[in-house]
Every structure is written in structure tokens, then in C-alpha cells.
Write a protein that holds these residues in place. Structure first.
Motif, PDB file in Angstrom:
ATOM      1  N   THR A 142     -10.846  -3.658  27.492  1.00  8.12           N
ATOM      2  CA  THR A 142     -12.288  -3.454  27.537  1.00  8.12           C
ATOM      3  C   THR A 142     -12.692  -2.812  28.860  1.00  8.12           C
ATOM      4  OG1 THR A 142     -14.426  -4.501  27.278  1.00  8.12           O
ATOM      5  CG2 THR A 142     -12.767  -5.782  28.416  1.00  8.12           C
ATOM      6  N   VAL A 143     -13.835  -2.227  28.858  1.00  6.90           N
ATOM      7  CA  VAL A 143     -14.266  -1.533  30.066  1.00  6.90           C
ATOM      8  C   VAL A 143     -15.270  -2.365  30.860  1.00  6.90           C
ATOM      9  CG1 VAL A 143     -15.272   0.617  30.953  1.00  6.90           C
ATOM     10  CG2 VAL A 143     -13.913   0.657  28.881  1.00  6.90           C
ATOM     11  N   GLY A 144     -15.976  -3.244  30.172  1.00  5.99           N
ATOM     12  CA  GLY A 144     -17.066  -3.965  30.853  1.00  5.99           C
ATOM     13  C   GLY A 144     -18.247  -3.029  30.945  1.00  5.99           C
ATOM     14  N   VAL A 145     -18.564  -2.587  32.114  1.00  4.30           N
ATOM     15  CA  VAL A 145     -19.507  -1.468  32.255  1.00  4.30           C
ATOM     16  C   VAL A 145     -18.756  -0.370  32.991  1.00  4.30           C
ATOM     17  CG1 VAL A 145     -21.679  -0.682  33.243  1.00  4.30           C
ATOM     18  CG2 VAL A 145     -21.531  -2.982  32.316  1.00  4.30           C
ATOM     19  N   GLY A 146     -18.761   0.802  32.422  1.00  2.00           N
ATOM     20  CA  GLY A 146     -18.025   1.919  33.014  1.00  2.00           C
ATOM     21  C   GLY A 146     -18.626   2.374  34.326  1.00  2.00           C
ATOM     22  N   ARG A 147     -17.892   3.229  35.015  1.00  2.00           N
ATOM     23  CA  ARG A 147     -18.329   3.626  36.351  1.00  2.00           C
ATOM     24  C   ARG A 147     -19.604   4.485  36.269  1.00  2.00           C
ATOM     25  NH1 ARG A 147     -15.980   8.427  38.138  1.00  2.00           N
ATOM     26  NH2 ARG A 147     -14.988   9.547  36.463  1.00  2.00           N
ATOM     27  N   HIS A 148     -20.570   4.110  37.048  1.00  2.00           N
ATOM     28  CA  HIS A 148     -21.857   4.801  37.037  1.00  2.00           C
ATOM     29  C   HIS A 148     -22.603   4.455  38.320  1.00  2.00           C
ATOM     30  CE1 HIS A 148     -22.977   0.703  35.978  1.00  2.00           C
ATOM     31  NE2 HIS A 148     -24.220   0.991  36.309  1.00  2.00           N
ATOM     32  N   VAL A 167     -17.378  -1.749  43.561  1.00  2.00           N
ATOM     33  CA  VAL A 167     -18.058  -0.564  44.072  1.00  2.00           C
ATOM     34  C   VAL A 167     -17.015   0.401  44.605  1.00  2.00           C
ATOM     35  CG1 VAL A 167     -19.577   0.285  45.917  1.00  2.00           C
ATOM     36  CG2 VAL A 167     -20.233  -1.710  44.618  1.00  2.00           C
ATOM     37  N   LYS A 168     -17.213   1.666  44.328  1.00  2.00           N
ATOM     38  CA  LYS A 168     -16.253   2.667  44.800  1.00  2.00           C
ATOM     39  C   LYS A 168     -16.559   3.006  46.249  1.00  2.00           C
ATOM     40  CE  LYS A 168     -14.505   7.142  43.414  1.00  2.00           C
ATOM     41  NZ  LYS A 168     -14.794   8.254  42.500  1.00  2.00           N
ATOM     42  N   LEU A 169     -15.517   3.009  47.033  1.00  2.00           N
ATOM     43  CA  LEU A 169     -15.695   3.436  48.426  1.00  2.00           C
ATOM     44  C   LEU A 169     -15.837   4.957  48.419  1.00  2.00           C
ATOM     45  CD1 LEU A 169     -13.150   1.046  50.162  1.00  2.00           C
ATOM     46  CD2 LEU A 169     -15.609   0.779  49.911  1.00  2.00           C
ATOM     47  N   GLU A 170     -15.836   5.569  49.537  1.00  7.90           N
ATOM     48  CA  GLU A 170     -16.065   7.024  49.640  1.00  7.90           C
ATOM     49  C   GLU A 170     -15.348   7.820  48.550  1.00  7.90           C
ATOM     50  OE1 GLU A 170     -18.126   8.419  51.886  1.00  7.90           O
ATOM     51  OE2 GLU A 170     -18.596   6.317  52.214  1.00  7.90           O
ATOM     52  N   ASP A 171     -15.969   8.914  48.130  1.00  2.00           N
ATOM     53  CA  ASP A 171     -15.381   9.755  47.093  1.00  2.00           C
ATOM     54  C   ASP A 171     -13.973  10.223  47.434  1.00  2.00           C
ATOM     55  OD1 ASP A 171     -17.331   9.574  45.293  1.00  2.00           O
ATOM     56  OD2 ASP A 171     -18.363  11.419  45.898  1.00  2.00           O
ATOM     57  N   PRO A 174     -10.779   7.042  46.851  1.00  4.60           N
ATOM     58  CA  PRO A 174     -11.197   6.370  45.620  1.00  4.60           C
ATOM     59  C   PRO A 174     -10.622   4.960  45.456  1.00  4.60           C
ATOM     60  CG  PRO A 174      -9.614   8.089  45.115  1.00  4.60           C
ATOM     61  CD  PRO A 174      -9.788   8.076  46.606  1.00  4.60           C
ATOM     62  N   GLN A 175     -11.164   4.061  46.223  1.00  6.35           N
ATOM     63  CA  GLN A 175     -10.729   2.673  46.187  1.00  6.35           C
ATOM     64  C   GLN A 175     -11.884   1.844  45.686  1.00  6.35           C
ATOM     65  OE1 GLN A 175      -9.583   1.877  50.265  1.00  6.35           O
ATOM     66  NE2 GLN A 175      -8.191   0.338  49.483  1.00  6.35           N
ATOM     67  N   TRP A 176     -11.580   0.833  44.888  1.00  6.30           N
ATOM     68  CA  TRP A 176     -12.651  -0.004  44.345  1.00  6.30           C
ATOM     69  C   TRP A 176     -12.700  -1.323  45.100  1.00  6.30           C
ATOM     70  CZ3 TRP A 176     -16.175   1.754  40.912  1.00  6.30           C
ATOM     71  CH2 TRP A 176     -15.878   2.946  40.243  1.00  6.30           C
ATOM     72  N   SER A 204     -26.486   6.519  46.255  1.00  4.61           N
ATOM     73  CA  SER A 204     -26.362   5.512  45.198  1.00  4.61           C
ATOM     74  C   SER A 204     -24.876   5.209  44.996  1.00  4.61           C
ATOM     75  CB  SER A 204     -26.979   6.032  43.896  1.00  4.61           C
ATOM     76  OG  SER A 204     -26.381   7.259  43.521  1.00  4.61           O
ATOM     77  N   PRO A 205     -24.471   3.954  45.128  1.00  2.88           N
ATOM     78  CA  PRO A 205     -23.044   3.660  45.016  1.00  2.88           C
ATOM     79  C   PRO A 205     -22.565   3.706  43.565  1.00  2.88           C
ATOM     80  CG  PRO A 205     -24.288   1.645  45.336  1.00  2.88           C
ATOM     81  CD  PRO A 205     -25.278   2.772  45.406  1.00  2.88           C
TER      82      PRO A 205
END
Ligand SMILES: O=C(O)CCC(=O)C(=O)O
Ligand SMILES: [Fe+2]
Length: 275
Positions: A142-148, A167-171, A174-176, A204-205
Motif C-alpha cells: 500500500t502507499v498510504g498517501v503518496g508523495r505530494h 518528509v523529503k529532505l532537499e531535492d 532524496p532522503q525521507w 512546501s515540503p
């Protein structure tokens, strides 16, 4: 108040997940499997919606109940949701007062005077979602809520003690990062609207939610955003300082429609307004 709200929603979710799942996921089930696994947010802005989950054969209802202020509430047709309407609207009323104070501070840091008119313009609409994520025996499916990123101005998120928000760190890194639940704490998220208004000064994160195999989770985000007929673009004071605008002016309704028209793709939603 917060604990009471979470408790009521948990109880409601546990009692109604099975009822809600099939009721709202019908059209969704007709879509190809890959889309099912990728898409996690309702294509509609309000009403009752579901997030998907499934192992191909058995559908595990993964329910997100969206409640909106009275004015828009007519869209909600499943009457049993009325049982938790009042508690969530009361919570929304209280938390939006605090969110408004934060928005005022953030504006003043940009050198923008937080007049009543501008505040009304950028947080004229408040909505509350009640997310109930049932435990999923195999969370990998399952995804839960996808990245947005959230599309509004600011979000106040109440979560229970289970955890699962990342939360994704800097683009370019790409670490969560897991956002651990802290008793008594709320998570405040900047939304795309504030990124646009601030000409990119506030970001916006990108975030996502993963479910767990053993425990259900409840979260209650309150979203503060401009009304759909409002236009948003970088604030004049900020553009003056920056020398150029990084975003164009867009109609909030168009921004929302674009966001909800496709699956969650991280921060791609902002491209709609980017110059
Ligand atoms: O459940 C959560 O912690 C966050 C949900 C979320 O990101 C959203 O509703 O926009
Ligand atoms: Fe979100």
C-alpha cells in the motif's frame, strides 16, 4: 480537545472502514492495477474519498474522510459521517486561529503587512480531513498517501502516536525523514500557495504517509487556503525585492483541478504556476 478528536475519529474509522471502503472505491477499482498502487488521493476536492490499498485480490479499505465547512458540506452524502462532523469542525475552528497567527508572522517576515484583507484572501477557506488508515498486513503493498506537497497556504496536522509521516529532505538529497509523533505537538506544513506567494522563499515540503502492519493510524489535517475563485501569484512586495517573479498568477480553482487531475507526483504540482 486533540485527544478527544483523535479518539472519536479512530473509533469511527474502525467501525466504518469496511462500510466506507466499498462505498467510495467502486469507480476506483475499475482502474488499471498500476494506477491503483500509485494513486493515493481523491480526484475530487471534497466529499468522501478513499485512498487505495490492495494486493490484487482483497481490498483493504483505506479511508480518508474529508469534511468541509458547512457551506460545502452538502456534497457529503453518507449520513453516518455526521456523527463526527461536530467534533472535527470544532477542532478546525480552534486550530485555524493558531494557523492564522502563524501566517501573519510568516507574512511579516517577508516584509508584507498582514492586513485583514490579505489574510482573508489567502486563507479564506478552511477544510478539515479525517484520515483513518487501517493497519495493512503487508504495508509494502500500500502507499498510504503518496508523495505530494499540500496545495494550500498552510496545514496544521494532528497525528496520533503511531507515526508514518515522512518528509523529503532537499531535492538533491532524496532522503525521507520520519516525523515522529510528539505528544501535544502539531505539525505545521507550508503549502504550495505560500511557496508561490512568497516567490519561493517559503518552500512546501514534499511528504508521504506509510501505513503499518499492526496498528491503524489517525491524522487530522486542517488546510487553510484561498477560496477557489481567488487568484494567487507572488506578492508585489516580495517581487519588488527579488527583482523578478518565479511564478505566474493562477486561479486557485485551476491550480486545484490540475493537482487533483493526476496521481501524486511529489512537487510536480508547482510546475503549473512556474514561469
Ligand atoms: O496523515 C498524515 O500524516 C498526512 C496526510 C497528508 O499529507 C494530507 O492529508 O495531505
Ligand atoms: Fe499532505
Amino acid at each position: 480537545m486533540a485527544e478527544g478528536t483523535l479518539g472519536r475519529i479512530r473509533e469511527f474509522g474502525a467501525r466504518n472502514a469496511r462500510k466506507l471502503g466499498p462505498a467510495v472505491s467502486g469507480p476506483f477499482l475499475k482502474r488499471p492495477k498500476m494506477v491503483k498502487l500509485e494513486e493515493t488521493f481523491p480526484p475530487r476536492f471534497h466529499g468522501v474519498s478513499r485512498s487505495e490499498t490492495g494486493n490484487g485480490k482483497r481490498l483493504l479499505p483505506h479511508v480518508s474522510v474529508h469534511l468541509l465547512p458547512d457551506r460545502l458540506y452538502v456534497n457529503l452524502t453518507l449520513s453516518f459521517i455526521l456523527h463526527i462532523r461536530d467534533v472535527s469542525l470544532e477542532y478546525m475552528r480552534l486550530s485555524s486561529k493558531m494557523a492564522r497567527d502563524i501566517v501573519e508572522i510568516l507574512l511579516s517576515k517577508l516584509g508584507v503587512e498582514a492586513h485583514e484583507s490579505i489574510i482573508e484572501r489567502i486563507i479564506g477557506l478552511k477544510t478539515v480531513n479525517m484520515n483513518y488508515y487501517p493497519a495493512c498486513p503487508n504495508p509494502e503493498l500500500t502507499v498510504g498517501v503518496g508523495r505530494h506537497s499540500d496545495i494550500g497556504t498552510i496545514t496544521v496536522l494532528l497525528q496520533d502516536g503511531i507515526g508514518g509521516l515522512y518528509v523529503k529532505l532537499e531535492d538533491d538529497n532524496p532522503q525521507w525523514l520520519h516525523i515522529p509523533p510528539i505528544p501535544g505537538a502539531l505539525v505545521i506544513n507550508i503549502g504550495d500557495t505560500l511557496q508561490i506567494l512568497s516567490n519561493g522563499k517559503y518552500k512546501s515540503p514534499e511528504h508521504r504517509v506509510k501505513t503499518t502492519s499492526s496498528q491503524s493510524r489517525v491524522s487530522v489535517p486542517v488546510f487553510l487556503l484561498p477560496i477557489p475563485t481567488e487568484k494567487i501569484g507572488p506578492l508585489a512586495e516580495v517581487v519588488k525585492k527579488d527583482g523578478l517573479a518565479h511564478y505566474k498568477e493562477v486561479l486557485v480553482k485551476d491550480y486545484m483541478n490540475n493537482f487533483f487531475a493526476s496521481v501524486h507526483l511529489g512537487k510536480k504540482s508547482l510546475d503549473f504556476a512556474r514561469i
